[in-house]
Design a protein around this motif. Structure first.
Motif, PDB file in Angstrom:
ATOM      1  N   THR A 154       0.825  -1.210   0.000  1.00  0.00           N
ATOM      2  CA  THR A 154       0.000   0.000   0.000  1.00  0.00           C
ATOM      3  C   THR A 154       0.853   1.251   0.000  1.00  0.00           C
ATOM      4  O   THR A 154       0.543   2.238  -0.677  1.00  0.00           O
ATOM      5  CB  THR A 154      -0.934  -0.001   1.217  1.00  0.00           C
ATOM      6  N   PRO A 172       1.293   0.207  -4.819  1.00  0.00           N
ATOM      7  CA  PRO A 172      -0.122  -0.096  -5.092  1.00  0.00           C
ATOM      8  C   PRO A 172      -0.423  -0.321  -6.570  1.00  0.00           C
ATOM      9  O   PRO A 172      -1.363  -1.031  -6.911  1.00  0.00           O
ATOM     10  CB  PRO A 172      -0.852   1.132  -4.552  1.00  0.00           C
ATOM     11  N   ASP A 215       2.214   5.783  -6.944  1.00  0.00           N
ATOM     12  CA  ASP A 215       0.843   5.477  -6.534  1.00  0.00           C
ATOM     13  C   ASP A 215      -0.196   5.870  -7.581  1.00  0.00           C
ATOM     14  O   ASP A 215      -1.389   5.661  -7.372  1.00  0.00           O
ATOM     15  CB  ASP A 215       0.508   6.133  -5.197  1.00  0.00           C
TER      16      ASP A 215
END
Length: 343
Positions: A45, A49, A146
């Motif tokens: 995360t 991701p 991300d």
């Protein structure tokens, strides 16, 4: 203080901790997950991701973010208690054998057993050691990817030569205008097939390292790279800069528990038992001979640790949970699928 005594407390809400929480529900245990950050998924995360994963059995490919979503849904099957911002540091054992876990924000948690799925600890990226680099962190200097769209049709410079750098070079090659790799060594430490693909798609500067940044405001416009051997310096234009120099982990107060460590990991045996009875470890946190350093390996280690925790609490317990295809929470007496009841 949470006065409830849990059967098992899992420290770390990454992929292995989440799957272990699900398996704990399969064994009908009162389960708690303590996560130090404000989100589940651990390193994936925080840093990967958008990365495509291909080494999980039965799943041809899946992004890290989508895998975490599925793991969270699975972990919630039996409604474990999940708490965030719980940086566990202290450990005491009461006379009755119950562990008391204390957190840096003053929390106290009671549990019969502990499973450490803490990875390398609190993750922090190793930042670019260049004067003034921090001014670009709010602009186009990245330590994680991300949002792939941010790099679409851009000239991307990646500094690093490990798995993460190689993987991002290959992921971004499909959407970026160009990929440039700067690595301080000639050789790369990524998987052979991935390195071969990267070599076809990227312009390589090896052995080179970033020596200076030039830009306007919070955006880098040019990057100086220096040849490691000769000191020759050249300037490269870039729209986005990704730095993958590794991740530093910090176990914090857990290092004071008296756990046996090896190569900066928690040493366990084949049952995922640490040297402290009642405390187990799995995933990247654990080290033992012939360890498989894949998420798939951790998915096996978590249930092994959980089964060991069950036997620690009740030596006569069954060695493992019933297979999910026959488990009473998933199928009725006629073999029909049913929704498990939350506990």
């Amino acid at each position: 203080m949470d006065h409830k005594i849990y059967d098992v407390t899992i420290i770390g809400g990454g992929p292995i901790g989440l799957f272990t929480a699900f398996y704990s529900g399969m064994r009908k245990l009162k389960t708690k997950v303590l996560e130090s950050s404000g989100q589940l998924g651990g390193k994936i995360t925080m840093f990967y991701p958008e990365k495509t994963l291909r080494d999980i059995g039965g799943i041809r490919k899946i992004t890290g973010g989508d895998l975490v979503k599925e793991l969270i849904r699975q972990a919630e099957t039996f409604s474990p208690t999940i708490l965030f911002h719980q940086h566990v540091s202290g450990l005491q054992r009461r006379p009755d054998g119950i562990f008391m876990l204390s957190t840096e924000n003053g929390g106290l948690h009671l549990t019969k057993t502990v499973i450490l799925t803490v990875g390398a600890g609190i993750f922090k990226p190793i930042k670019l050691d260049i004067p003034g680099a921090e001014r670009y962190e709010s602009g186009n200097l990245h330590y994680a990817v991300d949002d792939l769209n941010r790099f679409r049709n851009k000239r991307v410079l990646i500094s690093g030569g490990g798995n993460a750098a190689v993987d991002w070079a290959n992921e971004l090659a499909e959407i970026a205008e160009s990929i440039t790799i700067v690595h301080r060594r000639e050789a790369f430490s990524g998987h052979e097939s991935d390195v071969s693909e990267m070599v076809k798609n990227a312009r390589l500067y090896t052995p080179y390292c970033i020596s200076a940044l030039h830009g306007t405001g919070n955006r880098i416009e040019r990057v100086a790279v220096k040849q490691v051997g000769t000191g020759e310096e050249i300037w490269l234009e870039a729209d986005e800069v990704v730095v993958n120099h590794g991740i530093q982990g910090d176990y914090g107060g857990i290092l004071n528990w008296g756990l046996k460590m090896k190569d900066e990991r928690i040493e366990v045996n084949g049952a995922m038992e640490t040297n402290i009875p009642g405390i187990f470890a799995a995933g990247d946190a654990a080290i033992y001979p012939h360890k498989l350093k894949l998420i798939a390996g951790g998915f096996a280690e978590g249930p092994v640790a959980l089964n060991s925790a069950v036997r620690y609490m009740c030596p006569d317990a069954e060695p493992m949970a019933m297979y999910s295809t026959h488990h009473e929470d998933f199928v009725d007496e006629n073999g029909r699928e049913k929704e498990p009841q939350a506990r």
